[in-house]
Design a protein around this motif. Sequence first.
Motif, PDB file in Angstrom:
ATOM      1  N   ILE A  17       0.847  -1.186   0.000  1.00  0.00           N
ATOM      2  CA  ILE A  17       0.000   0.000   0.000  1.00  0.00           C
ATOM      3  C   ILE A  17       0.881   1.234   0.000  1.00  0.00           C
ATOM      4  O   ILE A  17       1.822   1.347   0.788  1.00  0.00           O
ATOM      5  N   ASN A  18       0.557   2.141  -0.920  1.00  0.00           N
ATOM      6  CA  ASN A  18       1.272   3.413  -1.019  1.00  0.00           C
ATOM      7  C   ASN A  18       0.280   4.520  -0.663  1.00  0.00           C
ATOM      8  O   ASN A  18      -0.712   4.714  -1.359  1.00  0.00           O
ATOM      9  N   HIS A  25      -3.007   3.831  -3.007  1.00  0.00           N
ATOM     10  CA  HIS A  25      -2.684   2.972  -4.139  1.00  0.00           C
ATOM     11  C   HIS A  25      -2.390   1.584  -3.579  1.00  0.00           C
ATOM     12  O   HIS A  25      -1.460   1.420  -2.798  1.00  0.00           O
ATOM     13  N   VAL A  26      -3.212   0.580  -3.944  1.00  0.00           N
ATOM     14  CA  VAL A  26      -3.063  -0.781  -3.441  1.00  0.00           C
ATOM     15  C   VAL A  26      -2.595  -1.671  -4.581  1.00  0.00           C
ATOM     16  O   VAL A  26      -3.202  -1.678  -5.658  1.00  0.00           O
ATOM     17  N   ILE A  33      -5.073  -1.055  -7.754  1.00  0.00           N
ATOM     18  CA  ILE A  33      -6.213  -0.137  -7.753  1.00  0.00           C
ATOM     19  C   ILE A  33      -5.794   1.137  -7.025  1.00  0.00           C
ATOM     20  O   ILE A  33      -5.040   1.082  -6.056  1.00  0.00           O
ATOM     21  N   GLN A  34      -6.326   2.273  -7.484  1.00  0.00           N
ATOM     22  CA  GLN A  34      -6.037   3.555  -6.852  1.00  0.00           C
ATOM     23  C   GLN A  34      -7.348   4.289  -6.610  1.00  0.00           C
ATOM     24  O   GLN A  34      -8.270   4.205  -7.426  1.00  0.00           O
ATOM     25  N   MET A  76     -10.725  -2.999  -1.800  1.00  0.00           N
ATOM     26  CA  MET A  76      -9.536  -2.854  -2.640  1.00  0.00           C
ATOM     27  C   MET A  76      -8.468  -3.868  -2.216  1.00  0.00           C
ATOM     28  O   MET A  76      -7.843  -4.510  -3.060  1.00  0.00           O
ATOM     29  N   VAL A  77      -8.265  -4.026  -0.906  1.00  0.00           N
ATOM     30  CA  VAL A  77      -7.260  -4.954  -0.397  1.00  0.00           C
ATOM     31  C   VAL A  77      -7.636  -6.401  -0.745  1.00  0.00           C
ATOM     32  O   VAL A  77      -6.805  -7.173  -1.227  1.00  0.00           O
ATOM     33  N   VAL A  78      -8.902  -6.764  -0.523  1.00  0.00           N
ATOM     34  CA  VAL A  78      -9.354  -8.122  -0.830  1.00  0.00           C
ATOM     35  C   VAL A  78      -9.317  -8.378  -2.337  1.00  0.00           C
ATOM     36  O   VAL A  78      -8.916  -9.456  -2.785  1.00  0.00           O
ATOM     37  N   GLY A  79      -9.702  -7.395  -3.135  1.00  0.00           N
ATOM     38  CA  GLY A  79      -9.720  -7.558  -4.591  1.00  0.00           C
ATOM     39  C   GLY A  79      -8.347  -7.770  -5.178  1.00  0.00           C
ATOM     40  O   GLY A  79      -8.167  -8.592  -6.075  1.00  0.00           O
TER      41      GLY A  79
END
Length: 179
Positions: A17-18, A25-26, A33-34, A76-79
Amino acid sequence: MSRIGKQIIKIPSGVSINLTPESIHVKGPKGEIQRSIPFCLSIVQKENISLQILRKDENISSREMHGLFRSLISNMVVGTSKGFTKILELKGIGYKANIDKKVLNLALGFSHPVKIEAPTGIELSVENNTIIKISGIDKEKVGLIAQQIRSIKPPEPYKGKGILYKGEVIQIKVGKSSK
Protein backbone atom coordinates in the motif's frame (compact mmCIF):
# COMPACT_ATOMS: atom_id res chain seq x y z
CA MET A 1 -18.32 6.48 15.95
CA SER A 2 -19.11 4.24 13.00
CA ARG A 3 -19.02 0.56 13.88
CA ILE A 4 -17.71 -0.36 10.46
CA GLY A 5 -15.39 2.64 10.16
CA LYS A 6 -13.50 1.92 13.38
CA GLN A 7 -12.62 -1.67 12.37
CA ILE A 8 -8.99 -2.23 11.42
CA ILE A 9 -8.16 -3.53 7.92
CA LYS A 10 -5.63 -6.38 7.95
CA ILE A 11 -3.17 -6.35 5.05
CA PRO A 12 -2.39 -9.86 3.71
CA SER A 13 1.10 -10.81 2.59
CA GLY A 14 1.88 -9.90 -1.01
CA VAL A 15 -0.18 -6.68 -0.88
CA SER A 16 1.63 -3.35 -0.75
CA ILE A 17 0.00 0.00 0.00
CA ASN A 18 1.27 3.41 -1.02
CA LEU A 19 -0.36 6.28 0.90
CA THR A 20 -0.37 9.94 0.00
CA PRO A 21 -2.48 12.59 1.79
CA GLU A 22 -5.03 12.63 -1.05
CA SER A 23 -4.96 9.06 -2.46
CA ILE A 24 -4.31 5.40 -1.70
CA HIS A 25 -2.68 2.97 -4.14
CA VAL A 26 -3.06 -0.78 -3.44
CA LYS A 27 -0.95 -3.29 -5.36
CA GLY A 28 -1.27 -7.06 -5.04
CA PRO A 29 -0.79 -10.30 -6.97
CA LYS A 30 -4.04 -9.82 -8.96
CA GLY A 31 -3.42 -6.19 -9.96
CA GLU A 32 -3.50 -2.66 -8.64
CA ILE A 33 -6.21 -0.14 -7.75
CA GLN A 34 -6.04 3.56 -6.85
CA ARG A 35 -8.67 5.73 -5.15
CA SER A 36 -8.70 9.31 -3.90
CA ILE A 37 -9.32 9.95 -0.20
CA PRO A 38 -11.80 12.63 0.91
CA PHE A 39 -10.29 15.58 2.78
CA CYS A 40 -12.29 14.79 5.94
CA LEU A 41 -10.60 11.37 6.46
CA SER A 42 -7.06 10.23 7.15
CA ILE A 43 -5.52 6.77 6.87
CA VAL A 44 -2.94 5.45 9.32
CA GLN A 45 -0.74 2.51 8.31
CA LYS A 46 0.71 0.40 11.14
CA GLU A 47 3.92 -1.55 10.37
CA ASN A 48 2.64 -2.64 6.93
CA ILE A 49 0.21 -5.13 8.56
CA SER A 50 -2.92 -3.03 9.12
CA LEU A 51 -4.76 0.15 8.16
CA GLN A 52 -7.04 2.33 10.22
CA ILE A 53 -9.37 5.02 8.88
CA LEU A 54 -9.74 8.11 11.11
CA ARG A 55 -11.99 11.17 10.89
CA LYS A 56 -10.40 14.61 11.07
CA ASP A 57 -13.57 16.22 12.45
CA GLU A 58 -17.02 15.21 13.70
CA ASN A 59 -19.33 16.89 11.19
CA ILE A 60 -22.06 14.97 9.38
CA SER A 61 -20.27 14.53 6.04
CA SER A 62 -17.16 13.02 7.63
CA ARG A 63 -19.28 10.64 9.71
CA GLU A 64 -21.10 9.57 6.53
CA MET A 65 -17.83 8.91 4.68
CA HIS A 66 -16.10 7.05 7.53
CA GLY A 67 -17.77 3.63 7.20
CA LEU A 68 -18.11 3.90 3.42
CA PHE A 69 -14.42 4.47 2.78
CA ARG A 70 -13.39 1.79 5.24
CA SER A 71 -15.49 -0.69 3.21
CA LEU A 72 -14.16 0.59 -0.11
CA ILE A 73 -10.53 0.31 1.00
CA SER A 74 -11.15 -3.14 2.47
CA ASN A 75 -12.63 -4.21 -0.89
CA MET A 76 -9.54 -2.85 -2.64
CA VAL A 77 -7.26 -4.95 -0.40
CA VAL A 78 -9.35 -8.12 -0.83
CA GLY A 79 -9.72 -7.56 -4.59
CA THR A 80 -6.00 -7.22 -5.22
CA SER A 81 -5.20 -10.31 -3.13
CA LYS A 82 -8.10 -12.70 -3.93
CA GLY A 83 -10.35 -11.02 -6.48
CA PHE A 84 -14.16 -11.02 -6.72
CA THR A 85 -16.50 -13.24 -8.74
CA LYS A 86 -20.20 -13.21 -9.56
CA ILE A 87 -21.90 -16.19 -11.17
CA LEU A 88 -25.01 -15.90 -13.34
CA GLU A 89 -27.21 -18.78 -14.50
CA LEU A 90 -29.33 -18.89 -17.65
CA LYS A 91 -32.69 -20.61 -17.16
CA GLY A 92 -34.95 -21.24 -20.12
CA ILE A 93 -35.24 -23.43 -23.18
CA GLY A 94 -32.70 -22.42 -25.82
CA TYR A 95 -30.93 -19.90 -23.58
CA LYS A 96 -27.18 -20.19 -24.00
CA ALA A 97 -23.99 -18.19 -23.85
CA ASN A 98 -20.52 -18.41 -25.38
CA ILE A 99 -17.34 -16.34 -25.46
CA ASP A 100 -15.71 -15.17 -28.68
CA LYS A 101 -12.40 -13.46 -27.79
CA LYS A 102 -13.55 -10.85 -25.22
CA VAL A 103 -17.17 -10.67 -26.40
CA LEU A 104 -19.97 -12.50 -24.60
CA ASN A 105 -22.64 -13.77 -27.02
CA LEU A 106 -26.05 -14.49 -25.49
CA ALA A 107 -28.96 -16.32 -27.14
CA LEU A 108 -31.97 -15.44 -24.99
CA GLY A 109 -34.97 -16.01 -27.23
CA PHE A 110 -34.73 -12.65 -28.97
CA SER A 111 -34.67 -12.42 -32.77
CA HIS A 112 -31.00 -11.43 -32.57
CA PRO A 113 -28.00 -12.47 -30.45
CA VAL A 114 -26.99 -10.07 -27.68
CA LYS A 115 -23.28 -9.16 -27.58
CA ILE A 116 -21.52 -7.72 -24.54
CA GLU A 117 -17.88 -6.69 -24.60
CA ALA A 118 -15.86 -7.18 -21.41
CA PRO A 119 -14.50 -3.88 -20.06
CA THR A 120 -10.88 -3.56 -18.99
CA GLY A 121 -10.14 -5.32 -15.72
CA ILE A 122 -13.11 -7.71 -16.02
CA GLU A 123 -12.80 -11.31 -17.15
CA LEU A 124 -15.82 -13.20 -18.50
CA SER A 125 -16.00 -16.98 -18.83
CA VAL A 126 -18.76 -19.45 -19.71
CA GLU A 127 -19.24 -22.96 -18.35
CA ASN A 128 -21.73 -25.52 -19.76
CA ASN A 129 -23.28 -22.83 -22.05
CA THR A 130 -25.55 -21.72 -19.18
CA ILE A 131 -23.25 -20.44 -16.44
CA ILE A 132 -21.51 -17.06 -16.81
CA LYS A 133 -18.63 -16.28 -14.46
CA ILE A 134 -17.62 -12.63 -14.04
CA SER A 135 -14.37 -11.96 -12.19
CA GLY A 136 -12.10 -9.00 -11.50
CA ILE A 137 -10.32 -7.05 -8.79
CA ASP A 138 -12.81 -4.16 -8.52
CA LYS A 139 -15.98 -5.27 -6.66
CA GLU A 140 -17.91 -2.29 -7.99
CA LYS A 141 -17.21 -3.11 -11.66
CA VAL A 142 -17.87 -6.85 -11.22
CA GLY A 143 -21.27 -6.16 -9.63
CA LEU A 144 -22.15 -3.54 -12.25
CA ILE A 145 -21.39 -5.84 -15.20
CA ALA A 146 -23.33 -8.69 -13.53
CA GLN A 147 -26.31 -6.39 -13.06
CA GLN A 148 -26.12 -5.15 -16.67
CA ILE A 149 -26.07 -8.71 -18.02
CA ARG A 150 -28.95 -9.73 -15.73
CA SER A 151 -31.05 -6.71 -16.80
CA ILE A 152 -31.09 -7.94 -20.42
CA LYS A 153 -33.49 -10.74 -19.47
CA PRO A 154 -34.46 -10.55 -15.77
CA PRO A 155 -36.24 -13.62 -14.35
CA GLU A 156 -39.98 -13.53 -14.81
CA PRO A 157 -42.27 -14.67 -11.98
CA TYR A 158 -44.57 -17.09 -13.88
CA LYS A 159 -42.11 -19.61 -15.32
CA GLY A 160 -38.85 -18.51 -13.67
CA LYS A 161 -37.03 -18.07 -16.99
CA GLY A 162 -34.29 -15.50 -17.42
CA ILE A 163 -30.83 -14.66 -16.08
CA LEU A 164 -30.43 -15.29 -12.34
CA TYR A 165 -27.63 -14.87 -9.82
CA LYS A 166 -26.34 -18.20 -8.58
CA GLY A 167 -28.43 -19.30 -5.61
CA GLU A 168 -31.22 -16.80 -6.31
CA VAL A 169 -34.71 -18.21 -5.77
CA ILE A 170 -37.62 -16.83 -7.77
CA GLN A 171 -41.07 -16.92 -6.15
CA ILE A 172 -43.26 -18.47 -8.84
CA LYS A 173 -46.69 -16.86 -9.08
CA VAL A 174 -49.84 -18.81 -9.81
CA GLY A 175 -51.20 -18.13 -13.29
CA LYS A 176 -54.78 -17.30 -14.17
CA SER A 177 -57.37 -19.87 -13.26
CA SER A 178 -60.55 -20.43 -15.23
CA LYS A 179 -63.89 -20.24 -13.49
